[in-house]
Enzyme design. Sequence first.
Site, PDB file in Angstrom:
ATOM      1  N   GLU A 206      20.038  -5.006 -51.667  1.00 49.04           N
ATOM      2  CA  GLU A 206      20.272  -3.922 -50.694  1.00 49.04           C
ATOM      3  C   GLU A 206      21.559  -4.201 -49.925  1.00 49.04           C
ATOM      4  O   GLU A 206      21.757  -5.314 -49.438  1.00 49.04           O
ATOM      5  CB  GLU A 206      19.064  -3.827 -49.745  1.00 49.04           C
ATOM      6  CG  GLU A 206      19.286  -3.063 -48.450  1.00 49.04           C
ATOM      7  CD  GLU A 206      19.671  -1.591 -48.623  1.00 49.04           C
ATOM      8  OE1 GLU A 206      19.066  -0.897 -49.455  1.00 49.04           O
ATOM      9  OE2 GLU A 206      20.603  -1.155 -47.906  1.00 49.04           O
ATOM     10  N   GLN A 207      22.380  -3.165 -49.789  1.00 49.11           N
ATOM     11  CA  GLN A 207      23.675  -3.363 -49.129  1.00 49.11           C
ATOM     12  C   GLN A 207      23.556  -3.674 -47.630  1.00 49.11           C
ATOM     13  O   GLN A 207      24.391  -4.395 -47.075  1.00 49.11           O
ATOM     14  CB  GLN A 207      24.552  -2.124 -49.335  1.00 49.11           C
ATOM     15  CG  GLN A 207      24.032  -0.886 -48.624  1.00 49.11           C
ATOM     16  CD  GLN A 207      24.887   0.356 -48.853  1.00 49.11           C
ATOM     17  OE1 GLN A 207      25.895   0.304 -49.551  1.00 49.11           O
ATOM     18  NE2 GLN A 207      24.498   1.460 -48.257  1.00 49.11           N
TER      19      GLN A 207
ATOM     20  N   TYR B 268       9.116  19.021 -36.336  1.00 48.09           N
ATOM     21  CA  TYR B 268       7.741  18.529 -36.408  1.00 48.09           C
ATOM     22  C   TYR B 268       7.631  17.239 -35.591  1.00 48.09           C
ATOM     23  O   TYR B 268       8.635  16.558 -35.349  1.00 48.09           O
ATOM     24  CB  TYR B 268       7.296  18.307 -37.859  1.00 48.09           C
ATOM     25  CG  TYR B 268       8.229  17.509 -38.732  1.00 48.09           C
ATOM     26  CD1 TYR B 268       8.188  16.119 -38.773  1.00 48.09           C
ATOM     27  CD2 TYR B 268       9.165  18.151 -39.539  1.00 48.09           C
ATOM     28  CE1 TYR B 268       9.042  15.393 -39.593  1.00 48.09           C
ATOM     29  CE2 TYR B 268      10.032  17.436 -40.368  1.00 48.09           C
ATOM     30  CZ  TYR B 268       9.960  16.057 -40.387  1.00 48.09           C
ATOM     31  OH  TYR B 268      10.814  15.347 -41.197  1.00 48.09           O
TER      32      TYR B 268
END
Length: 397
Positions: free
Chosen positions: A33-34, A215
């Site tokens: 993951e970067q 929401y």
Amino acid sequence: MSSDPVIIVGAGIGGLTAALALLRRGIDVAVYEQADELAEIGAGVQISANGTRVLHTLGLASALKACAVEAQSKEVRHWQSGRTWKLFDLGAASAERYGAPYYFIHRGDLHAVLAEAVYREKRDAIHLGATCAGVEQDTDGVTLHLAGGRQASGRLLIGADGVQSAVRASVFGAGRPQFTGCMAWRAVIPADRLRNGIPLAGTNWLGSGRHIVHYPLRRGEVLNFVALVDRADWRIESWTARGTPEECRADFAGWHEDARALVDAIAVPYKWALALREPMPRWSRGRVTLLGDACHPTLPDLAQGACMAIEDAFVLARCLAACGPDHEAAFARYEAARVPRTTRIVEGSAAAKSRFHDSRLADDRAAERYIAEEWSPERIEQRYDWLFRYDATAVEI
Ligand SMILES: Cc1cc2nc3c(=O)[nH]c(=O)nc-3n(C[C@H](O)[C@H](O)[C@H](O)COP(=O)(O)OP(=O)(O)OC[C@H]3O[C@@H](n4cnc5c(N)ncnc54)[C@H](O)[C@@H]3O)c2cc1C
């Protein structure tokens, strides 16, 4: 079979779901993951029954229940008169009809639930600060090249690195984003900034050329706000680029006071230019495949971006487990199961955007007729039932 792990590039919603589903089947993974940390980023996402069904199968029901808001209903409102129509009942109705709830959840909370579950399966599964710079493969395996010169080896590689996928660019060539002439405003509004509190129903305000979706999140303590506006003057595809409250307010001048009260309460509005890429008929080449936004970025109008990534991840894990060392067969089964559905959702999302922005909404009387027709219970069932019924845990592979 090589003992190297399956490499997953991207620890987003799809990458983490794939990691968890594979680890649970005894297939080793290494996630790259970067980001330097798995920090809270983004805002709300909607997870309908087709997504929660998968997450529950992965054992996450109680962790999700603790941080999500179970949606009770959704409604549509006219931008000027404020008149309200029911879209559909959720809550017990969703659980009864589809066997799984419909959740409004902060992307950061969903991400944390998934990451914790992955860490429980394999403590060192996720490598942070690891940016994919390219992918190479031969008949024996795959090499992931990381920025800074490091490398990792795997027997297969899954590109789950989102809309601007470096894996897709490296293996299939850079697709050019086509800007849609539409941009989104995004914000999270704390309850104490809203005089009348947070409306609990998920609401779509419809107007000619623009609409607002809102929401509740986090036990109703904050409101998620997203507004799509037909505007071609913003070309930056980013989750973190900021606009100004004044500019956001100008886009909703003349709207009903309930809608303006929300816009007025926004302290930091984020701007995101909506772009699409050519649909990909194939997602796999050799030992590399793609999932989620990397292969089928979509407009957000059916609220299925996160759900599609979750479904892809689970179906891919089933295919890899079923086919053992034969990755070609696994990828072929994965694409056969997933390409038609995701293509239909991407096309359906574009059609939904046009429906939300129809020019007949400008005029109050024409709008009444248009909404009564387009949002009749039969039309709503036609548009949503097939989405929510899909069962990634049982669909034929
Ligand atoms: C920061 C962010 C905020 C978002 N906020 C919202 C939101 O508020 N509402 C909403 O509906 N949707 C949001 N989305 C999109 C939504 O989460 C996705 O549509 C959906 O989750 C699809 O999941 P995915 O796994 O395909 O991609 P994503 O969830 O986008 O995950 C992709 C992951 O890959 C990583 N990555 C990218 N490039 C590289 C690289 N070269 N090397 C290594 N890692 C890389 C990214 O950092 C990210 O963690 C957001 C996405 C991101 C990245």
